[in-house]
Design a protein around this motif. Structure first.
Motif, PDB file in Angstrom:
ATOM      1  N   THR A   2       0.827  -1.196   0.000  1.00  0.00           N
ATOM      2  CA  THR A   2       0.000   0.000   0.000  1.00  0.00           C
ATOM      3  C   THR A   2       0.872   1.261   0.000  1.00  0.00           C
ATOM      4  O   THR A   2       0.500   2.262  -0.573  1.00  0.00           O
ATOM      5  N   MET A   3       2.026   1.155   0.643  1.00  0.00           N
ATOM      6  CA  MET A   3       2.896   2.321   0.774  1.00  0.00           C
ATOM      7  C   MET A   3       4.269   2.038   0.178  1.00  0.00           C
ATOM      8  O   MET A   3       5.119   1.470   0.843  1.00  0.00           O
ATOM      9  N   PRO A   4       4.515   2.425  -1.094  1.00  0.00           N
ATOM     10  CA  PRO A   4       5.844   2.192  -1.661  1.00  0.00           C
ATOM     11  C   PRO A   4       6.892   2.941  -0.851  1.00  0.00           C
ATOM     12  O   PRO A   4       6.666   4.088  -0.447  1.00  0.00           O
ATOM     13  N   TYR A 165       5.450 -16.165  -7.712  1.00  0.00           N
ATOM     14  CA  TYR A 165       4.299 -16.892  -7.155  1.00  0.00           C
ATOM     15  C   TYR A 165       4.745 -17.760  -5.972  1.00  0.00           C
ATOM     16  O   TYR A 165       4.068 -17.827  -4.948  1.00  0.00           O
ATOM     17  N   VAL A 166       5.924 -18.377  -6.112  1.00  0.00           N
ATOM     18  CA  VAL A 166       6.473 -19.165  -5.001  1.00  0.00           C
ATOM     19  C   VAL A 166       6.649 -18.267  -3.770  1.00  0.00           C
ATOM     20  O   VAL A 166       6.277 -18.622  -2.652  1.00  0.00           O
ATOM     21  N   ALA A 167       7.205 -17.073  -3.991  1.00  0.00           N
ATOM     22  CA  ALA A 167       7.420 -16.135  -2.880  1.00  0.00           C
ATOM     23  C   ALA A 167       6.103 -15.788  -2.203  1.00  0.00           C
ATOM     24  O   ALA A 167       5.972 -15.846  -0.976  1.00  0.00           O
ATOM     25  N   LEU A 168       5.110 -15.469  -3.014  1.00  0.00           N
ATOM     26  CA  LEU A 168       3.824 -15.019  -2.484  1.00  0.00           C
ATOM     27  C   LEU A 168       3.088 -16.147  -1.759  1.00  0.00           C
ATOM     28  O   LEU A 168       2.570 -15.968  -0.647  1.00  0.00           O
ATOM     29  N   VAL A 169       3.071 -17.316  -2.382  1.00  0.00           N
ATOM     30  CA  VAL A 169       2.327 -18.445  -1.824  1.00  0.00           C
ATOM     31  C   VAL A 169       2.951 -18.934  -0.518  1.00  0.00           C
ATOM     32  O   VAL A 169       2.251 -19.246   0.444  1.00  0.00           O
ATOM     33  N   HIS A 183      -4.117  -6.931  -2.138  1.00  0.00           N
ATOM     34  CA  HIS A 183      -2.914  -6.770  -2.973  1.00  0.00           C
ATOM     35  C   HIS A 183      -2.302  -8.121  -3.309  1.00  0.00           C
ATOM     36  O   HIS A 183      -1.855  -8.347  -4.426  1.00  0.00           O
ATOM     37  N   ALA A 184      -2.291  -9.007  -2.309  1.00  0.00           N
ATOM     38  CA  ALA A 184      -1.714 -10.341  -2.524  1.00  0.00           C
ATOM     39  C   ALA A 184      -2.536 -11.104  -3.567  1.00  0.00           C
ATOM     40  O   ALA A 184      -1.988 -11.724  -4.479  1.00  0.00           O
ATOM     41  N   HIS A 185      -3.853 -11.039  -3.439  1.00  0.00           N
ATOM     42  CA  HIS A 185      -4.710 -11.749  -4.396  1.00  0.00           C
ATOM     43  C   HIS A 185      -4.616 -11.125  -5.794  1.00  0.00           C
ATOM     44  O   HIS A 185      -4.614 -11.827  -6.798  1.00  0.00           O
ATOM     45  N   ARG A 186      -4.525  -9.806  -5.832  1.00  0.00           N
ATOM     46  CA  ARG A 186      -4.429  -9.151  -7.143  1.00  0.00           C
ATOM     47  C   ARG A 186      -3.127  -9.539  -7.830  1.00  0.00           C
ATOM     48  O   ARG A 186      -3.104  -9.831  -9.018  1.00  0.00           O
ATOM     49  N   MET A 187      -2.063  -9.573  -7.041  1.00  0.00           N
ATOM     50  CA  MET A 187      -0.770  -9.970  -7.622  1.00  0.00           C
ATOM     51  C   MET A 187      -0.859 -11.400  -8.154  1.00  0.00           C
ATOM     52  O   MET A 187      -0.385 -11.690  -9.258  1.00  0.00           O
ATOM     53  N   ALA A 188      -1.489 -12.296  -7.381  1.00  0.00           N
ATOM     54  CA  ALA A 188      -1.628 -13.689  -7.837  1.00  0.00           C
ATOM     55  C   ALA A 188      -2.381 -13.724  -9.158  1.00  0.00           C
ATOM     56  O   ALA A 188      -1.974 -14.405 -10.111  1.00  0.00           O
ATOM     57  N   ALA A 189      -3.474 -12.977  -9.220  1.00  0.00           N
ATOM     58  CA  ALA A 189      -4.280 -12.969 -10.443  1.00  0.00           C
ATOM     59  C   ALA A 189      -3.453 -12.480 -11.626  1.00  0.00           C
ATOM     60  O   ALA A 189      -3.511 -13.043 -12.720  1.00  0.00           O
TER      61      ALA A 189
END
Ligand code: AMP
Ligand code: MN
Ligand code: MN
Length: 342
Positions: A2-4, A165-169, A183-189
């Motif tokens: 949310t905050m770069p 994806y490995v990092a996120l999951v 944000h996590a779900h949007r990135m996955a999508a």
């Protein structure tokens, strides 16, 4: 995300200024550290940089497939020394604590190497680099890497998407932990658009149980203790168990998460005496209380809901340093703040 971090432009300048980059992550690397390294390496190479990855600890079996995308060098004092001598910049991913890069840390005293840190931990929020992109709101370091690639106009290839994806999951516990947000779900999508195969990646990451590891989990789980009115689960693993099953500290990955499914549990504490007098403490909170302060005090760190420390102590001593404080936290019902997990 949310905050770069205000340091992102400095990171971009850091990359522009250097051409031979060395990438590293924390000891006992996880999917976030390794996935972030591989994605970052592929991106930097697409920009004409020469990139090496070298970590203190070997790549655990579940993540070996990442090595097919980019080489990850084994640590020896000589290989690390050479890699540092031949590089003109160091990028540290998924930790902002100098000690956590293990045996590479003391070598930094002998090499004048500009450092850039990219991380999402709160415990060393200042970082130790000339550039510190630290964004505690990010569910994984891979999320920061992803946004930096996109913001720089880089092309996200299928391999980069897989590594990210490995990092996120892994850091969101497959989108179960409290750091999972829109944000996590949007990135996955968005990563799915790049042609990755989630079931295949999940299978690669999780199909690594050995019989010995499962028996070890079984032994430890069968002796779990419930304290503080069932709000805290305590587990211990002994040096004898590690030795008998031929396991190391990183083989406990996933064990501390299992008792989180017990109804009414706030916190799980795992005391792994990897070798006599060396205890790896792993703490997990189900979200009601923040537990990182308990291990930060002891030289460890982490996130409000997933934290750890390595203690020179017996299991009994480690318990005495951790459990009273945890009991106080769950008793007091301290607010959990902006929830983050592994
Ligand atoms: P673990 O329980 O080992 O899976 O670690 C959970 C989280 O706590 C990791 O993602 C790290 O951020 C942090 N952590 C674990 N061990 C340490 C340590 N010795 N020092 C600092 N942070 C740690
Ligand atoms: Mn990590
Ligand atoms: Mn991480």
């Amino acid at each position: 995300m949310t905050m770069p971090s205000p340091e992102r432009p400095k990171f971009e300048a850091f990359v522009e200024r250097h051409s031979r980059l060395l990438l590293t992550t924390h000891v006992n690397p996880d999917g976030d550290g390794l996935g972030s390294e591989v994605a970052m390496a592929l991106w930097l190479e697409s920009r004409g940089k020469s990139v090496r990855i070298l970590n203190d600890s070997p790549v655990p079996t579940p993540f070996r497939f990442l090595v097919d995308m980019h080489a990850i060098e084994e640590f020896t004092p000589e290989s690390a020394d050479r890699a540092m001598a031949e590089s003109d910049g160091l990028i540290v991913l998924d930790t902002s604590n100098r000690q956590r890069i293990g045996r590479l840390a003391p070598l930094l005293d002998q090499h004048i190497l500009p450092i850039a840190v990219v991380d999402h931990h709160v415990s060393h929020a200042d970082g130790f680099g000339q550039v510190n992109v630290i964004e505690p709101e990010a569910s994984a370091t891979g999320e920061i890497v992803y946004h930096m690639i996109r913001d720089a106009g880089g092309e996200v290839t299928r391999e980069m998407a897989e590594a990210l994806y490995v990092a996120l999951v892994t850091d969101t516990g497959s989108f179960r932990y409290s750091n999972t947000d829109s944000h996590a779900h949007r990135m996955a999508a968005e990563l799915l658009v790049h042609g990755i195969d989630p079931p295949k990646i999940h299978a690669q990451v999780s199909a690594h149980a050995s019989p010995g590891r499962l028996r070890f989990f079984g032994e430890v789980l069968s002796r779990l203790e419930m304290i503080d009115d069932g709000r805290i689960v305590v587990m211990e693993a002994t040096p004898e168990q590690f030795q008998r099953h031929g396991l190391t500290g990183s083989d406990t990955e996933g064990l501390v998460d299992m008792p989180r499914t017990i109804s009414g549990v706030d916190v799980v504490a795992l005391f792994s005496e990897v070798e006599p007098g060396k205890v790896k403490v792993s703490l997990r909170s189900n979200g009601r209380v923040a537990i990182d302060s308990v291990v930060t005090r002891l030289g460890g760190g982490g996130h409000p809901h997933a934290a750890g420390a390595l203690l020179r102590a017996t299991r009994a001593e480690a318990r005495a340093r951790v459990l009273p404080e945890l009991g106080r936290l769950v008793g007091a019902g301290v607010a959990s703040g902006a929830g983050r997990s592994a």
